[in-house]
Design an enzyme around this catalytic site. Structure first.
Site, PDB file in Angstrom:
ATOM      1  CB  CYS A  73      -0.861  -0.040   1.262  1.00 37.18           C
ATOM      2  SG  CYS A  73      -1.913   1.395   1.512  1.00 37.18           S
ATOM      3  CG  ASN A  74       2.049   3.244  -3.573  1.00 34.65           C
ATOM      4  OD1 ASN A  74       1.363   2.437  -4.206  1.00 34.65           O
ATOM      5  ND2 ASN A  74       3.313   3.469  -3.847  1.00 34.65           N
ATOM      6  CB  CYS A 184      -2.844   4.071  -5.501  1.00 37.10           C
ATOM      7  SG  CYS A 184      -4.178   3.241  -4.599  1.00 37.10           S
TER       8      CYS A 184
END
Ligand code: DGL
Length: 260
Positions: A73-74, A184
């Protein structure tokens, strides 16, 4: 040799785009996926909130006995990866580097766009990476408005999904951007719509799923914790939402795996 699972964590379904690359590259590694689901989307939340969710998630994965954690998860990476590494210094924690570096190194127009959540774009991590690799590259920041919700609801192939992507991508066409970074992990599930729209505009779409899988492979070697070559991997799924959500995660992952 270490046959314990690698933990993979995301706010929801997005990290499955990383999970998929791990399955492909490391077919003998067991994976334990945690898709929060209860607090998703993270994108509009504060650093403090996201950090608290990430701590709960990693705590749970560590309790389950994982040998490494991949923050798929960015948004959680930009908010919390340093704090997570400080707290769990005894296991490798891999964060998600947006593919800004390859985009900067290959752009000819010196203009790239980064598509990410509001929180990630606020964090300046993208700009810092861009400055490090090419100070003369202009970075256009764009929020993928509604993209996470569409992927969470499994509506990638719906007219609604296509329309949400069109609204965000169309203004970028013909603006001199020649690299589009998917920053993302939910967004690769909308890649087909994005690629259809940019076709003919000389824009290359890049994400970081494969690069993360390569990094994980390298770390497994470096820490000498790779699974045995003949290990029969297991794939398990956890969530902070309900059982129905957990089942949907598992079904989606198995559908992805059957297409690999
Ligand atoms: N998949 C996430 C990311 O990579 C977060 C999406 C969200 O929960 O807003 O940024």
């Amino acid at each position: 040799m270490d046959n314990r699972a690698i933990g993979v964590y995301d706010s929801g379904f997005g990290g499955l785009s990383v999970w998929q690359e791990l399955c492909r590259r490391l077919p003998n590694e067991s994976l334990l996926y945690l898709g929060d689901g209860k607090n998703c989307p993270y994108g509009g939340r504060s650093k403090q909130e996201i950090t608290a969710f990430a701590f709960d998630a990693v705590e749970r994965l560590v309790r389950e006995g994982v040998k490494m954690v991949v923050v798929g998860c960015n948004t959680a990476t930009t908010a919390a990866v340093s704090a997570l590494r400080e707290r769990w210094s005894d296991i490798p924690i891999v964060g998600l580097e947006p593919a800004v570096k390859p985009a900067c190194l290959t752009t000819r127009s010196r203009r790239i766009a980064v598509l990410a959540t509001e929180h990630s774009l606020r964090s300046d991590m993208f700009l810092d990476t861009a400055r490090r690799y090419a100070s003369d590259v202009e970075v256009v920041k764009v929020v993928g408005e509604g993209f996470v919700e569409i992927v969470e609801r499994g509506l990638e192939d719906s007219p609604e999904g296509r329309e949400a992507v069109r609204k965000v991508i169309e203004p970028l066409l013909g603006t001199g951007v020649d690299r589009l970074v998917l920053g993302c992990t939910h967004y690769p599930f909308l890649r087909h719509h994005i690629e259809a729209l940019v076709e003919g505009y000389g824009i290359e779409v890049v994400d970081s799923g494969e690069a993360v899988a390569r990094r994980v492979e390298w770390l497994l070697e470096r820490y000498d914790i790779a699974a045995a070559k003949d290990n029969k991997p297991t794939y398990r799924f956890l969530t902070f939402a309900d059982e129905e959500y957990r089942q949907r995660l598992e079904e989606r992952a198995m559908a992805i795996k059957s297409r690999l």
